[in-house]
Design a protein around this motif. Structure first.
Motif, mmCIF file in Angstrom:
data_model
loop_
_atom_site.group_PDB
_atom_site.id
_atom_site.type_symbol
_atom_site.label_atom_id
_atom_site.label_comp_id
_atom_site.label_asym_id
_atom_site.label_seq_id
_atom_site.Cartn_x
_atom_site.Cartn_y
_atom_site.Cartn_z
ATOM 1 N N LYS A 68 21.644 -17.146 -17.785
ATOM 2 C CA LYS A 68 22.460 -18.344 -17.552
ATOM 3 C C LYS A 68 23.068 -18.296 -16.148
ATOM 4 O O LYS A 68 23.128 -19.315 -15.453
ATOM 5 N N LEU A 69 23.478 -17.119 -15.728
ATOM 6 C CA LEU A 69 24.044 -16.932 -14.403
ATOM 7 C C LEU A 69 23.015 -17.232 -13.310
ATOM 8 O O LEU A 69 23.339 -17.868 -12.303
ATOM 9 N N MET A 70 21.785 -16.800 -13.523
ATOM 10 C CA MET A 70 20.722 -17.062 -12.547
ATOM 11 C C MET A 70 20.443 -18.566 -12.435
ATOM 12 O O MET A 70 20.273 -19.098 -11.332
ATOM 13 N N LEU A 72 22.558 -21.003 -13.173
ATOM 14 C CA LEU A 72 23.729 -21.623 -12.555
ATOM 15 C C LEU A 72 23.725 -21.393 -11.052
ATOM 16 O O LEU A 72 24.075 -22.293 -10.278
ATOM 17 N N ASN A 73 23.323 -20.223 -10.624
ATOM 18 C CA ASN A 73 23.265 -19.929 -9.198
ATOM 19 C C ASN A 73 22.333 -20.899 -8.478
ATOM 20 O O ASN A 73 22.680 -21.440 -7.424
ATOM 21 N N THR A 74 21.183 -21.151 -9.063
ATOM 22 C CA THR A 74 20.230 -22.093 -8.478
ATOM 23 C C THR A 74 20.829 -23.492 -8.409
ATOM 24 O O THR A 74 20.705 -24.182 -7.392
ATOM 25 N N HIS A 75 21.494 -23.896 -9.491
ATOM 26 C CA HIS A 75 22.084 -25.236 -9.532
ATOM 27 C C HIS A 75 23.214 -25.377 -8.509
ATOM 28 O O HIS A 75 23.299 -26.395 -7.814
ATOM 29 N N THR A 76 24.066 -24.380 -8.397
ATOM 30 C CA THR A 76 25.165 -24.477 -7.433
ATOM 31 C C THR A 76 24.626 -24.559 -6.004
ATOM 32 O O THR A 76 25.147 -25.328 -5.193
ATOM 33 N N GLN A 77 23.575 -23.811 -5.729
ATOM 34 C CA GLN A 77 22.978 -23.867 -4.394
ATOM 35 C C GLN A 77 22.404 -25.244 -4.095
ATOM 36 O O GLN A 77 22.553 -25.753 -2.986
ATOM 37 N N SER A 78 21.742 -25.840 -5.082
ATOM 38 C CA SER A 78 21.141 -27.158 -4.839
ATOM 39 C C SER A 78 22.209 -28.232 -4.631
ATOM 40 O O SER A 78 22.062 -29.095 -3.772
ATOM 41 N N GLU A 117 28.051 -27.459 -16.459
ATOM 42 C CA GLU A 117 27.259 -26.231 -16.528
ATOM 43 C C GLU A 117 28.119 -25.000 -16.251
ATOM 44 O O GLU A 117 27.965 -23.964 -16.904
ATOM 45 N N ILE A 118 29.048 -25.107 -15.315
ATOM 46 C CA ILE A 118 29.950 -23.982 -15.024
ATOM 47 C C ILE A 118 30.827 -23.695 -16.238
ATOM 48 O O ILE A 118 31.001 -22.537 -16.634
ATOM 49 N N GLU A 119 31.370 -24.745 -16.836
ATOM 50 C CA GLU A 119 32.221 -24.560 -18.020
ATOM 51 C C GLU A 119 31.443 -23.889 -19.149
ATOM 52 O O GLU A 119 31.949 -22.972 -19.804
#
Length: 129
Positions: A68-70, A72-78, A117-119
């Motif tokens: 899930k962290l991986m 989320l990392n992709t989504h935050t970067q985009s 998604e972060i929540e």
């Protein structure tokens, strides 16, 4: 001295990841400027990359929370890239067909998705204990 009862993975989540996610969440909720948001996303990305390297080849990479962290990392970067490009190109694309991508409504919608998604990820990470 008593040994720490948590695994190193849980300690990393509690000390590094959760505070950073809460900071990014606060940025979204306070409608912080792009530079501040992107700085927080950058440090989050660096921390996730560090954890990815640290736990490579170990059982932790199979944890739901890790996956899930991986994601989320992709989504935050985009989203960070989208916001940065919008700041850069919005004046030039306002009247073209491509301008819709950098429309404020589109960016706000992406920020709302990211916030949700972060929540959800915070809930999963807290359950990892």
């Amino acid at each position: 001295l008593k040994e720490d009862k948590w695994s190193p993975y849980v300690n990393d989540i509690n000390s590094d990841i959760l505070p950073q996610l809460e900071n990014i969440l606060t940025c979204i909720e306070n409608n912080s400027d792009v530079q501040k948001f992107n700085a927080k996303v950058y440090f989050f990305n660096e921390t996730v990359e560090y954890l990815k390297n640290k736990y490579e080849g170990k059982p932790e990479i199979n944890y739901v929370s890790f996956k899930k962290l991986m994601e989320l990392n992709t989504h935050t970067q985009s989203v960070a890239t989208l916001r940065m490009e919008a700041e850069k190109y919005k004046p030039y694309l306002a009247y073209t067909g491509a301008g819709y991508l950098y429309n404020e409504n589109t960016i706000n919608q992406q920020l709302d998705y990211l916030k949700t998604e972060i929540e959800n990820t915070i809930v999963v990470l807290k359950e990892a204990k």
